[in-house]
Design a protein around this motif. Sequence first.
Motif, PDB file in Angstrom:
ATOM      1  N   ASP A   3       5.546   6.105  -6.591  1.00 28.67           N
ATOM      2  CA  ASP A   3       5.143   4.721  -6.380  1.00 28.67           C
ATOM      3  C   ASP A   3       4.787   4.452  -4.920  1.00 28.67           C
ATOM      4  O   ASP A   3       4.055   3.504  -4.621  1.00 28.67           O
ATOM      5  N   GLU A   4       5.325   5.286  -4.017  1.00 26.22           N
ATOM      6  CA  GLU A   4       5.179   4.987  -2.599  1.00 26.22           C
ATOM      7  C   GLU A   4       4.310   5.978  -1.828  1.00 26.22           C
ATOM      8  O   GLU A   4       3.874   5.684  -0.716  1.00 26.22           O
ATOM      9  N   ILE A   5       4.088   7.171  -2.396  1.00 36.15           N
ATOM     10  CA  ILE A   5       3.382   8.226  -1.650  1.00 36.15           C
ATOM     11  C   ILE A   5       2.121   8.666  -2.386  1.00 36.15           C
ATOM     12  O   ILE A   5       2.135   8.835  -3.609  1.00 36.15           O
ATOM     13  N   GLU A   6       1.063   8.876  -1.631  1.00 36.09           N
ATOM     14  CA  GLU A   6      -0.174   9.433  -2.190  1.00 36.09           C
ATOM     15  C   GLU A   6      -0.650  10.594  -1.328  1.00 36.09           C
ATOM     16  O   GLU A   6      -0.798  10.456  -0.108  1.00 36.09           O
ATOM     17  N   ILE A   7      -0.844  11.750  -1.953  1.00 42.19           N
ATOM     18  CA  ILE A   7      -1.340  12.936  -1.252  1.00 42.19           C
ATOM     19  C   ILE A   7      -2.863  12.957  -1.327  1.00 42.19           C
ATOM     20  O   ILE A   7      -3.442  12.893  -2.412  1.00 42.19           O
ATOM     21  N   VAL A   8      -3.482  13.033  -0.167  1.00 42.21           N
ATOM     22  CA  VAL A   8      -4.944  13.136  -0.085  1.00 42.21           C
ATOM     23  C   VAL A   8      -5.282  14.531   0.422  1.00 42.21           C
ATOM     24  O   VAL A   8      -4.882  14.916   1.526  1.00 42.21           O
ATOM     25  N   CYS A   9      -5.994  15.312  -0.387  1.00 40.22           N
ATOM     26  CA  CYS A   9      -6.279  16.708  -0.051  1.00 40.22           C
ATOM     27  C   CYS A   9      -7.581  16.853   0.729  1.00 40.22           C
ATOM     28  O   CYS A   9      -8.602  16.239   0.392  1.00 40.22           O
ATOM     29  N   LYS A  10      -7.513  17.675   1.757  1.00 34.76           N
ATOM     30  CA  LYS A  10      -8.683  18.064   2.534  1.00 34.76           C
ATOM     31  C   LYS A  10      -8.668  19.586   2.604  1.00 34.76           C
ATOM     32  O   LYS A  10      -7.634  20.203   2.376  1.00 34.76           O
TER      33      LYS A  10
ATOM     34  N   LYS B  89       0.829  -1.196   0.000  1.00 34.38           N
ATOM     35  CA  LYS B  89       0.000   0.000   0.000  1.00 34.38           C
ATOM     36  C   LYS B  89       0.865   1.248   0.000  1.00 34.38           C
ATOM     37  O   LYS B  89       1.955   1.268   0.570  1.00 34.38           O
ATOM     38  N   LYS B  90       0.382   2.329  -0.652  1.00 33.60           N
ATOM     39  CA  LYS B  90       1.104   3.597  -0.663  1.00 33.60           C
ATOM     40  C   LYS B  90       1.032   4.263   0.701  1.00 33.60           C
ATOM     41  O   LYS B  90       0.088   4.055   1.464  1.00 33.60           O
ATOM     42  N   ILE B  91       2.042   5.084   0.987  1.00 36.19           N
ATOM     43  CA  ILE B  91       2.015   5.905   2.199  1.00 36.19           C
ATOM     44  C   ILE B  91       1.082   7.080   1.936  1.00 36.19           C
ATOM     45  O   ILE B  91       1.315   7.868   1.019  1.00 36.19           O
ATOM     46  N   VAL B  92       0.045   7.207   2.723  1.00 36.51           N
ATOM     47  CA  VAL B  92      -0.938   8.274   2.538  1.00 36.51           C
ATOM     48  C   VAL B  92      -0.543   9.482   3.375  1.00 36.51           C
ATOM     49  O   VAL B  92      -0.337   9.376   4.587  1.00 36.51           O
ATOM     50  N   VAL B  93      -0.423  10.637   2.722  1.00 32.80           N
ATOM     51  CA  VAL B  93      -0.136  11.904   3.399  1.00 32.80           C
ATOM     52  C   VAL B  93      -1.378  12.776   3.283  1.00 32.80           C
ATOM     53  O   VAL B  93      -1.778  13.160   2.180  1.00 32.80           O
TER      54      VAL B  93
END
Length: 347
Positions: free
Chosen positions: A53-60, A27-31
């Motif tokens: 490949d390793e990081i996913e930015i989730v915007c709020k 699973k990707k690291i979620v930031v």
Amino acid sequence: MKKALSLVLVVILTIVLCLTGCSGKEKKIVVNFLNWGEYMDPDVVNEFNAMQDEIEIVCKYTTSNEEMYALCSTEGSEIDIIVPSDYMVERMIKEGLLAKMDYKGMENYENIKAYSESRTFDPNSEYSVPFMCGTLGIVYNTKLVDDEVKSWDILWDEKYSGKIMMYSSIRDTMAVALSRLGYDINSTNPEEIKEAGATLMEQRPLVLAYGTDDIKTSMVGGAVALAMDYSGGAAAAIMENPDLSYVVPEEGSNVWVDNLVILENSDVKEAAMTFINYLMDTEISARNVEYIGYSSPDPKAMELVSEELQSNPALYVTDDMVARCKYFVDLGDALSYYNDEWMKIFA
């Protein structure tokens, strides 16, 4: 027996695959990134996620520094990066809510280092890096205003009654009143704050509305002649209506910077730093300036924006502006004086 054993093995294999994402990939690291609305080119985030490949930015998203603070200080909230303004950075440092920055491998920090180290609320850039900066001033319609706009006084001119908008924000609007009276925008003197509140009460009959994003819409459409606004909102309005202009009054105002910080309780600090380094890239900064309309702390980024935007009177934060403006600081308990006066305006 063999069929039963095979069935058991299939079930175990299914569970294992589901635990690893069913695709065999980790699973990707979620930031989780808490930002202001429309305060970043969405393609910037999408492209970062696509190439990682390793990081996913989730915007709020949030609407005020105070709401941002409440969300971040609530136990159990999953937030890693936020974009607080100067005085909120100061407060969060005092309360131990921010992680120290690790600049190893952050080559893009050099692009903003000079500006970063000029900030008074985090002078050593231990906890924050600047993202966007700007001023608080007056946006006005040159076709509807026939007076020279150089002082906050014009927002109290009865000649423009019903054609004035003020910002629906305690610190910002009180700062205008304090500046007009010759006081510090960070005053903690109860009498000065009370006087500022009284002058806003005097102005109230002249004000069409107290708004936020709708100030831009009203200015572009010609519904109002004058409004206090942030430089980025003014810049965006001017792009849509060339009859508009912007000025920081001679009495002084607020110069501000919104900053990228990592929360102390984040468990993905390294990944968060990777994203922040990406945002400090000169070309990425320029793209965000084009999208947002505020100034970048990277001077090279400002050279890359379109000629139309470069000629916009609200885009730049000049040395002259900085000389007569101040950052907001954390007021501590004195903020209650401001709240009291603000409530009287709408009583």
